[in-house]
Enzyme design. Structure first.
Site, PDB file in Angstrom:
ATOM      1  N   HIS A  53      -7.096   2.898   9.138  1.00 24.73           N
ATOM      2  CA  HIS A  53      -7.347   3.804   7.886  1.00 24.73           C
ATOM      3  C   HIS A  53      -7.934   3.176   6.865  1.00 24.73           C
ATOM      4  O   HIS A  53      -8.024   1.913   6.741  1.00 24.73           O
ATOM      5  CB  HIS A  53      -5.963   3.946   7.326  1.00 24.73           C
ATOM      6  N   GLU A  55      -7.642   2.727   3.547  1.00 29.86           N
ATOM      7  CA  GLU A  55      -6.744   1.707   2.894  1.00 29.86           C
ATOM      8  C   GLU A  55      -6.442   0.652   3.408  1.00 29.86           C
ATOM      9  O   GLU A  55      -6.455  -0.695   2.905  1.00 29.86           O
ATOM     10  CB  GLU A  55      -5.525   2.474   2.292  1.00 29.86           C
ATOM     11  N   CYS A  83      -0.819   7.445   3.646  1.00 26.32           N
ATOM     12  CA  CYS A  83       0.393   7.763   4.522  1.00 26.32           C
ATOM     13  C   CYS A  83       1.387   6.569   4.502  1.00 26.32           C
ATOM     14  O   CYS A  83       1.493   5.854   3.797  1.00 26.32           O
ATOM     15  CB  CYS A  83      -0.217   7.812   5.889  1.00 26.32           C
ATOM     16  N   CYS A  86      -0.104   2.971   5.284  1.00 23.93           N
ATOM     17  CA  CYS A  86      -0.704   2.618   4.149  1.00 23.93           C
ATOM     18  C   CYS A  86       0.130   2.033   2.937  1.00 23.93           C
ATOM     19  O   CYS A  86      -0.229   1.248   2.409  1.00 23.93           O
ATOM     20  CB  CYS A  86      -1.896   3.464   3.796  1.00 23.93           C
TER      21      CYS A  86
END
Length: 159
Positions: A53, A55, A83, A86
């Site tokens: 991801h 992040e 999410c 993260c």
């Protein structure tokens, strides 16, 4: 003087990079003392890794840039609400401030489904600023998924 909006525009540039390679268009940057120390965009499909991801990648790059896992003087800017994974990485890296654009009612863990960044049982909490360039951040995602649905529909109809 740089503002949250200026930094979010940089995160949107990262999201556009993801979109160009067929990834979900989410971008992130990490800022320390007014300087961008890390940039990233989603790479899950490209590298076939569930943790790729924007992040998560940006946090790893920031830790490498400062030479520490503690990112106590940093701000994370991300185009979509983090999410659960993260948000956990944010807590574990001690990032004190998170700024995001679009909310994620189906997966957001920084205020939507739950708020892991403000969970009092953790030893670290982060200030959260939401809705920065929300329309722009949401529009790029909506457009991407609309095009994806259209491609799937066209492929199904050509069978």
């Amino acid at each position: 003087m740089a503002t949250d909006e200026n930094y979010m525009k940089l995160a949107l540039e990262e999201a556009k990079k993801a979109e160009r390679i067929g990834e979900v268009p989410i971008g992130a940057i990490v800022v320390k003392e007014g300087e961008v120390i890390a940039r990233a965009h989603n790479l899950r499909e490209t590298v076939q890794q569930p943790t790729a991801h924007a992040e998560h990648i940006a946090i790893e790059k920031a830790a490498e840039a400062v030479g520490s896992w503690r990112l106590e003087d940093c701000t994370l800017y991300v185009t979509l609400e983090p999410c659960v994974m993260c948000s956990g990485a944010i807590v574990m890296s001690r990032i004190p401030r998170v700024v995001y654009g679009a909310s994620d009612p189906k997966g957001g863990c920084s205020g939507s489904l739950m708020d892991l960044l403000q969970e009092p049982r953790f030893n670290h909490r982060a200030e959260v600023v939401s809705g920065v360039l929300e329309n722009e951040c949401g529009a790029i995602l909506k457009s991407f998924f609309k095009q994806l649905r259209e491609k799937k529909k066209a492929a199904k109809n050509s069978d």
